[in-house]
Design a protein around this motif. Sequence first.
Motif, short mmCIF file in Angstrom:
data_model
loop_
_atom_site.label_atom_id
_atom_site.label_comp_id
_atom_site.label_asym_id
_atom_site.label_seq_id
_atom_site.Cartn_x
_atom_site.Cartn_y
_atom_site.Cartn_z
N UNK A 1 68.99 67.64 56.71
CA UNK A 1 67.70 67.00 56.87
C UNK A 1 66.61 67.76 56.12
N UNK A 2 65.38 67.52 56.47
CA UNK A 2 64.26 68.07 55.69
C UNK A 2 63.82 69.46 56.13
N UNK A 3 64.14 69.85 57.34
CA UNK A 3 63.69 71.15 57.83
C UNK A 3 64.67 72.25 57.44
N UNK A 4 64.14 73.46 57.30
CA UNK A 4 64.99 74.61 56.97
C UNK A 4 65.79 75.03 58.20
N UNK A 5 67.02 75.51 58.00
CA UNK A 5 67.82 75.95 59.14
C UNK A 5 67.22 77.19 59.81
N UNK A 6 67.60 77.40 61.05
CA UNK A 6 67.20 78.62 61.75
C UNK A 6 67.91 79.82 61.12
N UNK A 7 67.39 81.03 61.34
CA UNK A 7 67.98 82.23 60.71
C UNK A 7 69.30 82.63 61.34
N UNK A 8 70.35 81.91 61.05
CA UNK A 8 71.69 82.20 61.57
C UNK A 8 72.56 82.64 60.41
N UNK A 9 73.55 83.48 60.69
CA UNK A 9 74.50 83.89 59.66
C UNK A 9 75.87 83.33 60.02
N UNK A 10 76.48 82.64 59.06
CA UNK A 10 77.81 82.07 59.24
C UNK A 10 78.81 83.02 58.59
N UNK A 11 79.76 83.53 59.38
CA UNK A 11 80.72 84.52 58.89
C UNK A 11 82.10 83.87 58.79
N UNK A 12 82.65 83.86 57.58
CA UNK A 12 83.92 83.21 57.30
C UNK A 12 85.05 84.24 57.25
N UNK A 13 86.13 83.94 57.99
CA UNK A 13 87.30 84.83 58.05
C UNK A 13 88.52 84.08 57.52
N UNK A 14 89.16 84.61 56.50
CA UNK A 14 90.27 83.92 55.83
C UNK A 14 91.61 84.20 56.49
N UNK B 1 72.07 74.46 67.36
CA UNK B 1 70.62 74.64 67.27
C UNK B 1 70.20 75.42 66.05
N UNK B 2 71.12 75.66 65.15
CA UNK B 2 70.79 76.41 63.93
C UNK B 2 70.10 75.53 62.90
N UNK B 3 70.21 74.21 63.09
CA UNK B 3 69.53 73.25 62.22
C UNK B 3 68.95 72.16 63.11
N UNK B 4 68.07 71.32 62.60
CA UNK B 4 67.42 70.32 63.43
C UNK B 4 68.41 69.39 64.12
N UNK B 5 68.16 69.08 65.37
CA UNK B 5 69.03 68.18 66.12
C UNK B 5 69.07 66.82 65.44
N UNK B 6 70.26 66.26 65.36
CA UNK B 6 70.43 64.93 64.78
C UNK B 6 70.68 64.92 63.29
N UNK B 7 70.50 66.05 62.61
CA UNK B 7 70.76 66.10 61.18
C UNK B 7 72.26 65.97 60.95
N UNK B 8 72.64 65.22 59.94
CA UNK B 8 74.05 65.02 59.65
C UNK B 8 74.30 65.20 58.16
N UNK B 9 75.55 65.34 57.82
CA UNK B 9 75.93 65.41 56.41
C UNK B 9 75.80 64.03 55.81
N UNK B 10 75.06 63.90 54.76
CA UNK B 10 74.91 62.62 54.08
C UNK B 10 75.25 62.80 52.61
#
Length: 419
Positions: A117-130, A398-407
Motif C-alpha cells: 500500500x501507500x504507507x511505509x512499513x514499520x521498522x521491523x527486520x525480516x531474518x531469512x534462514x536457508x 502489524x509491520x505494514x498497514x492493515x489490509x494491504x495486500x500484494x497486488x
Amino acid sequence: MSESSAEAVADVVASAAAASAAGAAGSWRRATGIAGAAIGVLAAGAAAGVAIERMTVGRGMRRKARLALDSAGPYGTLRGTPGKAQADDGTELYYEVDEVEPDPGPNVSPRRRRLFGRKAPAPVTVVFCHGYCLNQDSWHFQRAALRGVVRTVHWDQRSHGRSGRGVAQTRDRVPVTIDQLGRDLKAVLDAAVPDGPIVLVGHSMGGMTVMALASEFPELIRDRVVATALVGTSSGRLGEVNFGLPLAGVNAVRRILPGVLKALGQQAELVEKGRRATADLFAGIIKRYSFAGRDVDPAVERFAERMIESTPIDVVAEFYPAFTDHDKTEALACFRDMPVLVLAGVQDLVTPSEHSEAIADLLPDAELVLVPDAGHLVMLEHPEVVTDRLADLLTRAGAVPAGATVMGYGSTSSTAGPR
C-alpha cells in the motif's frame, strides 16, 4: 520412482560401503563417483535416489547448456551490506543486510505500493534462514521483492555459503546439532538486529533453526519476534520420511547410509571428483527432489544445482545425522501468540507437507498454505506464492498497514490457498 530403481540406489550405496571396507582404490573411485552424486542430493534434503533424464543428449551439449545458464541466470546476484557474527565456538557467520529505502513521502514506488500500500512499513527486520546445503541466495525471489521495502537480513549457516567451517566440527570433532544452529542464529541476531521487532523466516533446516532458537531462547521469541514463517520444514520425526521410495529401498538406504556418509566424508577430495564426473546424474536427482512441476525455468534448476554443488561432501556428511535427532515439537508453543505462516509444497519428498500440517495442528491460529504443484524448493518454484503470503504475514504482524495486500506480484488463486 519404481521399486527396481530404488533397489538400484541401494545397490549403489552398498557398493560404495563395500569398497570402503575393502580398501580397493579402483572400486572406491567408481563407487564413490556414483554414490557421491546420489548422496549429494541430500544437499537439498533428499535421501539417495536416482532420476536419470535426457541421457540421450550428448554430454558435451549438456555441459555447454549448463555454462550458458550459469552466465545468463540472474539468480543469486543480489548482495547487501556484509557483516560477520561469531558463534559461541568461534565459527565466523556471514550475513548481509538490505536496508529500507529512504521515506519517499507521497511518491511511493509502484513496487512498494504493490506489496504494502501507500504507507511505509514499520521498522521491523525480516531474518531469512536457508536450508541444508543451500545458502542465503535460495531466497533470491523474496529478497528481490522485499528489497528496500523492509529491512532484511540474509545469513549463511555454518559451513555453508560464505560462512566459515564449523570450528567445533573441524577442531574438536563435535557433531553438528540443530541446537547449535539455533545458537548460531542468536549470534547473528545479536550482531545484525540488536534491537527492534523481528520476523523469522526459515526453510527446511532453516525452519528447524528457528525452532531451536525458540527452544534455547524463549524469552527472545516472547519479547522481540512478532511473526514467523516456517516453509517446507518439520518439527521432528524426520527418520520416518520415505523420500518417495518403496519400503524395501527406504530400509536399505537407512541401514547403510550413516556408514556410507562417514566413509564419503573421509574421502572428500575423491568424492568431489566423482560428483563432478557424474554431474548429469546429479542434476536429474536434484530436479526430482527439489521441484515438482514440469515447467520450472531451466536457469532456476541450474541455480539450485549450483548452490548444492558448492556444498562439500564432508559438510553434507557432517550435518545429516542432526536431522534424525531433531525434535522441537515442544518449542512450537513459543509461537502460539503471534501470526505464523506454515507453507509447504504438496509434492515435497524431503519434508512432506504432512509435517507442515502437523505443525499447523499445534498452532491452530497459524495460516497453513499448501501449494499443490510444488516440491521442496517451493520458494524458487513458486516464488510469487511465497512472497504473497510473506507480505500478508507482515501485514498481520502489524509491520505494514492493515489490509494491504500484494497486488501485481503473481497470483496464488490457482495454485494455493490457506486452510
